[in-house]
Design an enzyme around this catalytic site. Structure first.
Site: not given
Length: 858
Positions: A298, A577, A581
């Site tokens: 990410d 996070d 996700d």
């Protein structure tokens, strides 16, 4: 903000609650803890050990049966304790639902339990509230919603009347009335919960390899036991005795110490990772991370700090560079004095447009309150010492249609917004367009700040107020990369690991960050989720390269990406996070969540949690994972070498037709496996990483490959076997025995104790030979692994106990060696080390010749 509605009546709300049920996420399908425990006790290897225990009991060896059962149970309990919480991700999604909500019912505002919300309710939101149902905005005033946990987009969205807000998001600024359109299982949040629950973690490479090893060992053990049963019968033993003998041989060949050795080795590596701020939630994730070939990371909060910060300000009087740490108000400004004065005026105007935004100090961190970009402008004002704004007259909040906000007060009109929205309202400003292009090329988010001085008239509309403006300057903001990211990415690439950025953010921002940290590949491929191919093969082919960036992705996109890369043969690590996700973290080979800034959902769905959120911690974890894989191969080599030495006496007895007695008994074999070998094997599992650990792609084709088998069956195993049989036969011959004759019980016990001692001492040398695949045991020395020193000392102490402490010598069938026996047993140490050194020297020479030949042909 006005809404012409009285909301639902209490009676109607009660009717709908009865009809539709509570506003709660579906309960996760949880497996009962007892079922989880049973799974740890009935997998293939555990079943094989249970069978071995039953066979030992049938063969009249109850102590052995109990020992094997204890090993299985303790290992199962330990693994169960480590993995008990691995299946809670969907349940923890419920923590995102607030307990209370404000609704309008019967014409009045009232607080109700969030679970009592129904479709048709009018939900009233204000800054700081968490949205607890999906709904349509009826009216709003300066509404900004933080959707990063659902979408990955770091900048709050500003929905207007008629647009949707979703459960699980936060109100960053403003207020709104929302018509509830979906609750509980029908919300977007529940959809992600379902994806997280349905995504099944794949089998780890370690589990697959161990399963293959166990199957091979089981087949060999049964085959050898069957063969020895036939030999025993042919040699004239009664069928019952031959059967018991075959059972003993089969049980002896089962590596009882392998299961606890693997588990404890992984547990030790997990403790080492925890010391480096990487918390392992599944033990086999330790090795899986080391086998990783592709990292999908990410951006926001992973590669970046998730802190908006002003770094550059352009004004007509010059450019200014701003220095500081995140939202911390202290910092410095570099630039011409005239430009700094202009920036002070700019900061004052920007601060008037967002009077409620500020940074607060909490838990030794400065956190934003309000839109992060507006907070960054407040921090800029604080760093310049700009005072607060004067009393506000009229404020026109940010409107996504006009893309700016403004304030009319006693000092004039102050406007902040997107450059393409603000610049047309200003007079000609030389250099502004060039400055805007320069800031955009650096990947900065750019805001324009303008004003019109002079007392403003009462009751001005925004159309009348926002005109004839003077451009104060352009503000460049960024979410800065973490300090260690560039080095971490370089380390991953040196290890042959490919990296891709998978983010919900804007492509331009993602490209800029990827370029800053050195992630962007040579072809600079930047894609959007909407443009990804629909076919799995096409998607995998497109993304199977280093340094690709995929922006504007959805949770479904992340799942597709992980699956497509796995089908290409990659071991995929997915970092994240946010709530969005969760499904991909669970479906990837290893999910890596941020511990400090991540959500509970991400942490519970992941296999590895980075406690400090540093991307560099992944590199340290990868290094330990690779070292763990190498260590497992080390103690497999150690165990299998011992098995060769243990099996040789039975082979010699069978091939000689019984004329050469058995050098060691079945109980001595078990004493070697569980008593003397276990701790050195565990110590080899704690071997620290070397400089070569992160060089080149890790070879994880098989735990047991041709090289390992050649080393075991052609070098180390034969060296140990020859020395133990030589010592055994020498003591027998010295005592007057000749082939085909019958040795006395005392002589046979002394010779058997000598063979046992030779194997133990040979394993001592073998432990140091296994420390390196290229350097001999003489060169690795005694330092570098203190645990191995203690393990060897324990091994020698246990040997003394087996030889000298009654009644163990009589029970095992081996007494202390004679003087000749001690000399030959001690000779096993240099013989094993010399054989290992010669084999490694030959291999090094062969590799050197091969490299020379390759160089000569290029």
């Amino acid at each position: 903000m006005t809404v012409a509605t009285t909301g639902l009546s209490s009676a109607e709300a009660a009717r709908r609650l009865h009809r539709d049920g509570p506003n709660a996420l579906p309960a996760a399908r949880r497996r009962h803890p007892l079922l989880l425990l049973v799974e740890q006790l009935v997998h293939f290897f555990a079943l094989m050990l249970w069978v071995a225990a039953v066979l030992a009991l049938v063969a009249g060896m109850p102590a052995l049966a109990v020992a094997i059962a204890v090993v299985v149970v303790l290992n199962g309990l330990f693994a169960f304790a480590q993995e008990y919480r691995a299946d809670r991700a969907a349940q923890r999604l419920g923590d995102l639902m607030p307990l209370r909500a404000t609704v309008r019912r019967d014409g009045h505002l009232r607080q109700v339990d969030a679970a009592e919300l129904v479709v048709g309710d009018e939900l009233v939101l204000e800054a700081g509230a968490r949205v607890c149902a999906d709904g349509e905005v009826l009216a709003e005033a300066g509404l900004a919603v933080d959707e990063s946990m659902l979408t990955g987009e770091s900048v709050p969205v500003r929905p207007v009347a008629g647009q949707q807000v979703h459960a699980g998001t936060y109100v960053a600024e403003g207020e709104a009335s929302v018509l509830v359109t979906a609750i509980g299982a029908h919300t977007a949040l529940a959809g992600i919960a379902a994806l997280t629950q349905e995504a099944k973690p794949p089998r780890s490479p370690l589990a697959a390899q161990l399963h293959r090893v166990v199957v091979v060992v089981a087949v060999i053990a049964v085959a050898v036991g069957t063969a020895f049963f036939g030999v025993a019968v042919l040699l004239g033993l009664p069928v019952a005795e031959g059967f018991l003998f075959a059972i003993g041989v089969t049980v002896a060949l089962v590596p009882e110490g392998l299961l606890p050795t693997v588990t404890l080795s992984l547990a030790r590596a997990a403790q080492g990772m925890a010391a480096r701020n990487a918390l392992v939630r599944r033990l086999d994730a330790v090795e899986t991370l080391g086998a990783t070939t592709f990292i999908c990371t990410d951006k926001t909060g992973t590669l970046t700090r998730n802190e908006m910060s002003v770094v550059r300000v352009w004004t007509p009087r010059g450019a200014v560079t701003v220095h500081g740490n995140g939202y911390e108000p202290t910092g410095s400004v570099d630039g011409p004095a005239e430009a700094v004065d202009q920036v002070r005026a700019l900061a004052s105007s920007a601060k008037r447009c967002s009077p409620t935004a500020h940074a607060r100090h909490h838990d030794d961190r400065w956190l934003p309150v309000g839109d992060p970009m507006e907070v960054a402008l407040h921090v800029l004002a604080a760093r310049l010492g700009v005072d607060g704004p004067s009393a506000e007259a009229v404020r026109f909040p940010f409107d996504p249609r006009r893309r700016r906000s403004s304030v009319v007060d006693l000092d004039g009109v102050h406007v902040t917004g997107a450059p393409d929205s603000v610049l047309p309202l200003c007079g000609a400003t030389p250099g502004a367009q060039e400055a805007l292009a320069g800031l955009a090329e650096r990947g900065l988010r750019v805001l324009a700040v303008a004003r019109r001085e002079g007392r403003a008239g009462d009751g001005e509309s925004w159309q009348h107020a926002e005109r004839d403006l003077e451009l104060l300057g352009l503000v460049g903001l960024q979410d800065p990369p973490r300090d260690d990211v560039a080095d971490a990415i370089a380390s991953c690439r040196s290890a042959g690991i490919r990296i891709a950025m998978i983010t919900g953010d804007h492509p331009a921002t993602a490209r800029a960050i990827a370029r800053q940290v050195g992630l962007l590949g040579p072809d600079a491929l930047v894609l959007e989720g909407a443009d990804l191919p629909a076919g799995q093969d096409e998607l995998g082919s497109l993304l199977d390269r280093d340094g690709v960036v995929v922006a504007r992705v959805t949770p479904e996109d992340k799942l597709r990406i992980a699956t497509a890369l796995q089908h290409r043969g990659h071991v995929v690590a997915m970092t994240g996070d946010g709530v969005n996700d969760g499904p991909a973290l669970r479906a990837a080979d290893i999910g890596v969540a941020m511990g400090a800034s991540g959500t509970d959902v991400a942490r519970e769905a992941a296999d590895l949690v980075l406690l400090d959120d540093h991307f560099g911690t992944i590199v340290a974890a990868v290094e330990l994972g690779r070292a763990t894989f190498a260590n497992i191969r080390r103690f497999l080599t150690y165990h299998l070498t011992d098995n060769v030495a243990e099996l040789t006496p039975f082979v010699v007895w069978a091939l000689s037709g019984g004329s050469i007695p058995l050098a060691i008994s079945v109980l001595q074999v078990l004493a070697l496996d569980i008593g003397t070998d276990l701790l050195p094997a565990l110590a080899l599992g704690a071997e620290p990483p070397t400089k070569r650990t992160m060089r080149g792609r890790l070879h994880t084709g098989a735990l047991i490959d041709g090289g390992l088998l050649r080393r075991v069956f052609l070098v180390l195993g034969p060296a140990e076997a020859v020395m133990s049989m030589l010592a055994f036969l020498a003591v027998l011959v010295a005592g007057g025995w000749s082939p085909g004759g019958t040795a006395s019980a005392a002589l046979l016990a002394t010779a058997s104790g000598t063979a046992f001692t030779a194997i133990v001492l040979g394993q001592l040398a073998n432990a140091y030979a296994c420390r390196s695949a290229s350097r001999s045991g003489f060169r690795v020395g005694l330092r570098g692994n203190r645990l191995l020193l203690w393990a060897v000392a324990f091994e020698l102490a246990v040997l003394a106990v087996f030889l000298f402490l009654p009644p163990l010598p009589e029970l095992l069938g081996g007494h202390a060696p004679s003087a000749l026996g001690w000399g030959l047993a001690l000779a096993a140490v240099p013989v094993v080390l010399l054989a290992d050194a010669a084999a490694k020297a030959f291999l090094a020479r062969k590799v050197g010749i091969t490299r020379t030949d390759r160089s000569a042909t290029t």
